[in-house]
Design a protein around this motif. Structure first.
Motif, PDB file in Angstrom:
ATOM      1  N   VAL A  94       0.872  -1.179   0.000  1.00 15.33           N
ATOM      2  CA  VAL A  94       0.000   0.000   0.000  1.00 15.33           C
ATOM      3  C   VAL A  94       0.911   1.232   0.000  1.00 15.33           C
ATOM      4  O   VAL A  94       1.177   1.834   1.031  1.00 15.33           O
ATOM      5  N   GLY A  95       1.420   1.571  -1.164  1.00 12.67           N
ATOM      6  CA  GLY A  95       2.426   2.620  -1.299  1.00 12.67           C
ATOM      7  C   GLY A  95       3.769   2.124  -0.787  1.00 12.67           C
ATOM      8  O   GLY A  95       3.856   1.066  -0.160  1.00 12.67           O
ATOM      9  N   SER A  96       4.831   2.911  -1.054  1.00 18.44           N
ATOM     10  CA  SER A  96       6.146   2.549  -0.523  1.00 18.44           C
ATOM     11  C   SER A  96       6.120   2.555   0.990  1.00 18.44           C
ATOM     12  O   SER A  96       6.905   1.866   1.636  1.00 18.44           O
ATOM     13  N   ASP A  97       5.231   3.364   1.547  1.00 17.54           N
ATOM     14  CA  ASP A  97       5.191   3.467   2.997  1.00 17.54           C
ATOM     15  C   ASP A  97       4.978   2.093   3.641  1.00 17.54           C
ATOM     16  O   ASP A  97       5.610   1.763   4.630  1.00 17.54           O
ATOM     17  N   GLU A  98       4.092   1.293   3.060  1.00 16.88           N
ATOM     18  CA  GLU A  98       3.892  -0.049   3.612  1.00 16.88           C
ATOM     19  C   GLU A  98       5.120  -0.923   3.360  1.00 16.88           C
ATOM     20  O   GLU A  98       5.511  -1.731   4.211  1.00 16.88           O
ATOM     21  N   SER A  99       5.741  -0.755   2.192  1.00 19.28           N
ATOM     22  CA  SER A  99       6.934  -1.551   1.878  1.00 19.28           C
ATOM     23  C   SER A  99       8.070  -1.254   2.855  1.00 19.28           C
ATOM     24  O   SER A  99       8.805  -2.161   3.257  1.00 19.28           O
ATOM     25  N   ILE A 100       8.223   0.021   3.224  1.00 20.31           N
ATOM     26  CA  ILE A 100       9.276   0.417   4.173  1.00 20.31           C
ATOM     27  C   ILE A 100       9.020  -0.252   5.516  1.00 20.31           C
ATOM     28  O   ILE A 100       9.914  -0.841   6.125  1.00 20.31           O
ATOM     29  N   ASP A 101       7.779  -0.193   5.971  1.00 21.41           N
ATOM     30  CA  ASP A 101       7.421  -0.806   7.250  1.00 21.41           C
ATOM     31  C   ASP A 101       7.660  -2.313   7.210  1.00 21.41           C
ATOM     32  O   ASP A 101       8.200  -2.899   8.150  1.00 21.41           O
ATOM     33  N   ALA A 102       7.296  -2.935   6.091  1.00 22.16           N
ATOM     34  CA  ALA A 102       7.415  -4.395   5.974  1.00 22.16           C
ATOM     35  C   ALA A 102       8.871  -4.838   6.043  1.00 22.16           C
ATOM     36  O   ALA A 102       9.199  -5.804   6.735  1.00 22.16           O
ATOM     37  N   ILE A 103       9.746  -4.124   5.361  1.00 25.64           N
ATOM     38  CA  ILE A 103      11.143  -4.563   5.324  1.00 25.64           C
ATOM     39  C   ILE A 103      11.798  -4.384   6.698  1.00 25.64           C
ATOM     40  O   ILE A 103      12.644  -5.179   7.114  1.00 25.64           O
ATOM     41  N   ILE A 104      11.365  -3.358   7.436  1.00 22.74           N
ATOM     42  CA  ILE A 104      11.879  -3.172   8.804  1.00 22.74           C
ATOM     43  C   ILE A 104      11.386  -4.307   9.698  1.00 22.74           C
ATOM     44  O   ILE A 104      12.164  -4.929  10.431  1.00 22.74           O
ATOM     45  N   ARG A 105      10.095  -4.615   9.628  1.00 25.16           N
ATOM     46  CA  ARG A 105       9.552  -5.678  10.478  1.00 25.16           C
ATOM     47  C   ARG A 105      10.150  -7.039  10.121  1.00 25.16           C
ATOM     48  O   ARG A 105      10.340  -7.903  10.980  1.00 25.16           O
ATOM     49  N   ALA A 106      10.449  -7.252   8.842  1.00 23.35           N
ATOM     50  CA  ALA A 106      10.978  -8.550   8.406  1.00 23.35           C
ATOM     51  C   ALA A 106      12.380  -8.818   8.949  1.00 23.35           C
ATOM     52  O   ALA A 106      12.769  -9.965   9.141  1.00 23.35           O
ATOM     53  N   THR A 107      13.130  -7.725   9.196  1.00 23.04           N
ATOM     54  CA  THR A 107      14.550  -7.921   9.497  1.00 23.04           C
ATOM     55  C   THR A 107      14.973  -7.513  10.909  1.00 23.04           C
ATOM     56  O   THR A 107      15.891  -8.117  11.458  1.00 23.04           O
TER      57      THR A 107
END
Ligand SMILES: *Cc1c(COP(=O)(O)O)cnc(C)c1O
Length: 384
Positions: A94-107
């Motif tokens: 949902v926009g890059s904003d969600e992608s940024i959050d996801a990559i932080i949570r993943a790692t």
């Protein structure tokens, strides 16, 4: 030095099985498997639509067209080890904003692991890190010479001295700097730091070209973020794209909410990556870039505006400096333009290396004409 994704992604996330929805098994027939409302949407205007159904969690058509476009326009076709991107290299958000959050949570393990950012930069990395209780380390861009390039030597030194840093965020072209980061600098970090992921945020890449997305097939520690919000003019539909190795894309797809991309968003996204619309995007960015040059020329010739713009011209905005770094005057100009002239730009004077700076988005020709006129009048008035 070797890279092992298993050591970078949090184990419970690495081991997630992709969510399987009822529609993965059967898509046709009388669909009584997902507790949707077979009577249709209650909004009359939508009665004949399929919006009573859950959206497709995979969006292969969009991803394939996008991958093909990035392959076709790749600057790295001749480089050994670079393979064509496929839909398997992409996760949508949902926009890059969600992608940024996801990559932080993943790692990043909260309260334990960290990210590295390079100010002046986009604030969302720190916001997401804070929300996830992840600390933020800074390695400033080179600001002394106004180049706003990455200090790759310093970055690698910081990264290799702190094993708790899992992500490095690089904005290219930068915001608010407008500077595209040299690929050699990015590759230097990719080659010399393997304890985490290098995330290149390419929200503005189509205004200058040279996306790093194709390089995810060569560097397993590279992640490239893009969005339909800027060059595609679709900020309202909220569609962001993460390019990564198939292994990492699998992890990111497994952890995302299965229906994060709505049917309406997907429909508009698919149209945006059809050939005739990609052509329109290219034509529009070209015209916008010409307009950007005019805007720079006009604004930097106004008294009290420094005669050199700050940073680069690689995005859809420019950064100008007022009176050799006069924050007070810059702020006054910004406020007067917004309250008295109905023209809203952005004061960026508090950002590192941006003292006295205003960020101006390139508008339509007519909007830019008004901005230039009002800017002149405002400066004249305030400098009296
Ligand atoms: C505008 C912008 C984005 C876009 O975010 P979306 O959530 O996709 O709208 C991402 N990164 C940077 C640096 C931006 O300036």
């Amino acid at each position: 030095m070797s890279f092992d994704l298993k050591k970078i992604v949090r184990p419970k996330i690495y081991n997630l099985k992709p969510y399987r929805c009822a529609r993965d098994d059967f898509t046709e027939g009388i669909l009584l498997d997902a507790n949707e409302n077979a009577w249709g949407p209650t909004q009359k205007e939508l009665k004949d639509s399929t919006l009573n159904r859950y959206p497709d969690p995979h969006q292969i058509e969009f991803k394939t067209a996008l991958a093909n476009y990035r392959n076709k326009t790749s600057s790295f076709k001749q480089i050994p080890d670079v393979l064509p991107l496929t839909a398997d290299n992409i996760c949508l958000g949902v926009g890059s904003d969600e992608s940024i959050d996801a990559i932080i949570r993943a790692t990043c393990v909260p309260a334990k692991e960290k990210i590295l950012v390079m100010p002046p930069t986009y604030s969302m990395y720190s916001v997401c890190a804070n929300i996830n209780d992840v600390d933020v380390i800074e390695c400033p861009l080179i600001v002394g010479d106004n180049s706003f390039q990455v200090n790759e030597i310093k970055a690698v030194e910081i990264l290799n001295n702190d094993p708790s840093i899992k992500l490095t965020f690089i904005t290219s072209p930068g915001n608010p700097t407008g500077v595209k980061i040299n690929v050699q600098k990015i590759e230097y970090i990719l080659k010399n730091w393997k304890n985490g992921l290098v995330v290149i945020d390419e929200a503005y890449i189509d205004f200058c070209g040279g996306s790093t997305a194709p390089l995810v097939t060569k560097y397993p520690n590279l992640v490239t973020l893009q969005t339909l919000s800027k060059s595609f003019g679709l900020a309202g539909i909220r569609l962001g794209m993460t390019f990564a190795t198939a292994d990492l894309a699998r992890v990111l797809n497994a952890m995302k909410a299965p229906y994060n991309i709505s049917t309406i968003t997907a429909e508009h996204g698919i149209k945006a990556v059809q050939d005739h619309n990609l052509e329109l995007m290219e034509v529009n960015t070209k015209t916008l870039n010409e307009e950007k040059i005019r805007l720079v020329k006009e604004l930097t010739s106004i008294p009290y505006v420094d005669d050199q713009y700050v940073g680069g011209l690689d995005a859809n905005f420019i950064l100008i400096r007022i009176n050799k770094g006069d924050n007070e005057l810059a702020k006054k100009i910004y406020l007067t333009l917004a309250t008295k002239c109905g023209v809203v730009i952005r004061f960026r004077g508090m950002e590192l290396g941006c003292q006295g700076c205003l960020r101006v988005t390139v508008g339509t020709r007519e909007e830019n004409d008004i901005l230039i006129q009002k800017f002149k009048e405002t400066v004249q008035e305030l400098a009296k």
